[in-house]
Write an enzyme that holds these catalytic residues in place. Structure first.
Site, mmCIF file in Angstrom:
data_model
loop_
_atom_site.group_PDB
_atom_site.id
_atom_site.type_symbol
_atom_site.label_atom_id
_atom_site.label_comp_id
_atom_site.label_asym_id
_atom_site.label_seq_id
_atom_site.Cartn_x
_atom_site.Cartn_y
_atom_site.Cartn_z
ATOM 1 N N CYS A 104 51.911 -0.607 61.737
ATOM 2 C CA CYS A 104 53.260 -0.475 62.294
ATOM 3 C C CYS A 104 53.835 -1.852 62.647
ATOM 4 O O CYS A 104 53.211 -2.635 63.354
ATOM 5 C CB CYS A 104 53.234 0.414 63.542
ATOM 6 S SG CYS A 104 54.880 0.630 64.225
ATOM 7 N N ASN A 205 49.934 2.877 48.835
ATOM 8 C CA ASN A 205 51.200 3.294 49.438
ATOM 9 C C ASN A 205 52.258 2.196 49.306
ATOM 10 O O ASN A 205 51.967 1.024 49.476
ATOM 11 C CB ASN A 205 50.942 3.635 50.920
ATOM 12 C CG ASN A 205 52.221 3.820 51.723
ATOM 13 O OD1 ASN A 205 52.457 3.089 52.687
ATOM 14 N ND2 ASN A 205 53.039 4.760 51.346
ATOM 15 N N GLY A 206 53.476 2.655 49.011
ATOM 16 C CA GLY A 206 54.619 1.740 48.977
ATOM 17 C C GLY A 206 55.485 1.952 47.756
ATOM 18 O O GLY A 206 55.055 1.733 46.615
ATOM 19 N N ASP A 207 56.710 2.450 48.006
ATOM 20 C CA ASP A 207 57.744 2.569 46.972
ATOM 21 C C ASP A 207 57.473 3.612 45.891
ATOM 22 O O ASP A 207 58.076 3.550 44.821
ATOM 23 C CB ASP A 207 58.006 1.211 46.290
ATOM 24 C CG ASP A 207 58.505 0.158 47.270
ATOM 25 O OD1 ASP A 207 58.925 0.536 48.375
ATOM 26 O OD2 ASP A 207 58.453 -1.034 46.934
ATOM 27 N N GLY A 229 55.991 8.037 51.388
ATOM 28 C CA GLY A 229 56.787 8.171 52.605
ATOM 29 C C GLY A 229 58.224 8.497 52.261
ATOM 30 O O GLY A 229 58.595 9.636 51.998
ATOM 31 N N ARG A 230 59.070 7.443 52.181
ATOM 32 C CA ARG A 230 60.512 7.638 52.025
ATOM 33 C C ARG A 230 60.912 8.360 50.747
ATOM 34 O O ARG A 230 61.983 8.965 50.700
ATOM 35 C CB ARG A 230 61.207 6.269 52.127
ATOM 36 C CG ARG A 230 61.080 5.661 53.526
ATOM 37 C CD ARG A 230 61.351 4.182 53.504
ATOM 38 N NE ARG A 230 60.383 3.492 52.651
ATOM 39 C CZ ARG A 230 60.505 2.248 52.228
ATOM 40 N NH1 ARG A 230 61.554 1.541 52.573
ATOM 41 N NH2 ARG A 230 59.577 1.706 51.468
HETATM 42 C C1 LIG Z 1 60.867 6.225 59.532
HETATM 43 C C2 LIG Z 1 59.478 5.740 59.274
HETATM 44 C C3 LIG Z 1 58.480 6.004 60.191
HETATM 45 C C4 LIG Z 1 57.176 5.556 59.956
HETATM 46 N N1 LIG Z 1 56.194 5.865 60.856
HETATM 47 C C5 LIG Z 1 54.899 5.519 60.582
HETATM 48 C C6 LIG Z 1 53.841 5.927 61.446
HETATM 49 O O1 LIG Z 1 54.039 6.633 62.448
HETATM 50 N N2 LIG Z 1 52.586 5.523 61.128
HETATM 51 C C7 LIG Z 1 52.324 4.750 60.002
HETATM 52 O O2 LIG Z 1 51.166 4.413 59.751
HETATM 53 N N3 LIG Z 1 53.311 4.372 59.177
HETATM 54 C C8 LIG Z 1 54.578 4.752 59.429
HETATM 55 N N4 LIG Z 1 55.566 4.415 58.552
HETATM 56 C C9 LIG Z 1 55.229 3.697 57.297
HETATM 57 C C10 LIG Z 1 54.996 4.687 56.150
HETATM 58 O O3 LIG Z 1 53.874 5.505 56.403
HETATM 59 C C11 LIG Z 1 54.781 3.956 54.818
HETATM 60 O O4 LIG Z 1 53.672 3.132 54.939
HETATM 61 C C12 LIG Z 1 55.984 3.105 54.399
HETATM 62 O O5 LIG Z 1 57.195 3.809 54.576
HETATM 63 C C13 LIG Z 1 55.869 2.672 52.923
HETATM 64 O O6 LIG Z 1 55.765 3.788 52.073
HETATM 65 P P1 LIG Z 1 57.039 4.363 51.239
HETATM 66 O O7 LIG Z 1 57.577 3.219 50.437
HETATM 67 O O8 LIG Z 1 56.457 5.456 50.404
HETATM 68 O O9 LIG Z 1 58.033 4.837 52.251
HETATM 69 C C14 LIG Z 1 56.881 4.831 58.780
HETATM 70 C C15 LIG Z 1 57.897 4.568 57.856
HETATM 71 C C16 LIG Z 1 59.177 5.015 58.078
HETATM 72 C C17 LIG Z 1 60.239 4.732 57.043
#
Ligand SMILES: Cc1cc2nc3c(=O)[nH]c(=O)nc-3n(C[C@H](O)[C@H](O)[C@H](O)COP(=O)(O)O)c2cc1C
Length: 338
Positions: A104, A205-207, A229-230
């Site tokens: 985080c 993880n990522g994108d 995630g997103r």
């Molecule tokens: C709104 C939001 C909240 C997130 N909260 C957490 C969290 O509580 N714990 C965590 O490990 N990562 C958290 N993340 C990171 C995501 O788990 C992930 O690592 C990051 O968004 C990259 O992945 P993505 O490109 O698939 O979104 C958060 C990301 C976003 C956008």
């Protein structure tokens, strides 16, 4: 490609998992993603110290329902003793896995020495992990990290090796540094380096936003599982698309009518699970409604209207209006092209 992986004794389908997202991936969100095939879910992050002081809200965050399994409860903290104590409390909620947040980037979290601040102190990160592993007994402990603190200090492979030695059962890697927050592109190469550095499962993880980017993540990194995630914002069906692609099945994305039906189902679930009154719960549903309308004709205006929704009935009539707009536009296109 193997069908399942094992984290400790927990079998997880090797498709795609839902990433933890505080303020977004709550129980309703996780259940929607599971319904469309998410292989594994993780709770929103919970403060280890908060749990030890029996904060009522954090207890609610730790609850695991059968529809969300296999599911991890994610903890953040910077003190091994509090982490061990929190793990013992969380075990009462019967999570399949306990995950520790070391990624985080938010100042409020790193200010306490937790989250991605631990990327700067591998020794402490390992001590926290070892304390959690000891307290967790048979329940596997995983850690979610970033590629490093900054571009100059990318250390995820070294960190992962130390966490493996401390007893971690898997490592999830978000391929960005803390300094990047969520900007720029995730670095897939660092995930491959972590995979080569350890023998426990690695979660990439990522994108990742669709089947193509998911398959690319598997192929380029050799990771054991992909986490999204997103890319699931307003799109819980991304997991269905990925599962179909990995199993060599055809996939038809939902029509706008189906999307709106799924959106309304999601909102109903949010209202049903929320302890708040309809109007307050709708405040939390607004951003989700807006995401479901993304990418369509006229969606900017509709997204603005989503942020004014205060009842389910309003959401329903907005969804109908949105469908009408899209089908009206389709008819117009057909007339223009005929
Ligand atoms: C709104 C939001 C909240 C997130 N909260 C957490 C969290 O509580 N714990 C965590 O490990 N990562 C958290 N993340 C990171 C995501 O788990 C992930 O690592 C990051 O968004 C990259 O992945 P993505 O490109 O698939 O979104 C958060 C990301 C976003 C956008």
């Amino acid at each position: 490609m193997a069908d399942t992986i094992k984290i400790g004794g927990v079998a997880i389908k090797r498709t795609a998992a839902l990433a933890p997202m505080a303020g977004v991936a709550d129980r309703a969100y996780r259940l929607m993603c599971k319904r469309f095939g998410a292989a594994y879910t993780v709770s929103e992050m919970v403060s280890a110290k908060g749990i030890c002081y029996s904060d009522r809200k954090t207890a609610e965050l730790c609850t695991v329902t059968d529809g969300e399994r296999p599911m991890a409860v994610q903890l953040f903290g910077s003190e091994p003793d509090f982490m061990a104590e929190a793990v013992k409390i969380v075990l009462g909620y019967k999570p399949d896995i306990i995950d520790i947040n070391m990624g985080c980037p938010v100042p409020k979290v790193i200010g306490t020495g937790a989250g991605s601040a631990l990327m700067k102190d591998i020794g402490l990160a390992a001590d926290i992990t070892a304390a959690a592993v000891k307290a967790a007994g048979d329940v596997p402990v995983t850690v979610k990290i970033r590629s490093g603190w900054s571009a100059e200090t990318v250390n995820a492979p070294e960190m992962a090796r130390a966490l493996e030695a401390a007893g971690a059962a898997a490592i999830a890697v978000h391929g960005r540094t803390r300094d990047q927050f969520y900007s720029g592109q995730a670095d897939i190469g660092v995930i491959r380096d972590v995979k080569q550095a350890v023998s426990i499962p690695v979660i990439g993880n990522g994108d990742v936003t669709d089947a193509v980017s998911c398959i690319n993540m598997y192929r380029e990194t050799g990771c054991d599982l992909v986490m999204i995630g997103r890319g699931s914002y307003g799109a819980p069906f991304v997991f269905e698309e990925i599962e179909a692609a990995l199993e060599g099945r055809d996939y038809t994305p939902p029509t706008v009518e189906e999307r709106m039906r799924i959106m309304l189902e999601h909102i109903r679930l949010m209202l049903e699970l929320s302890p708040k009154c309809e109007e307050m719960a709708m405040h939390e549903a607004r951003k989700h409604a807006a995401w479901y309308m993304n990418g369509y004709y006229g969606s900017a205006k509709f997204r603005g209207r989503c942020y004014q929704l205060s009842s389910y009935a309003e959401a329903e009539s907005l969804a109908n209006e949105f469908i009408e707009l899209q089908s009206g536009r389709m008819h117009k296109n057909i007339e223009e092209n005929s």
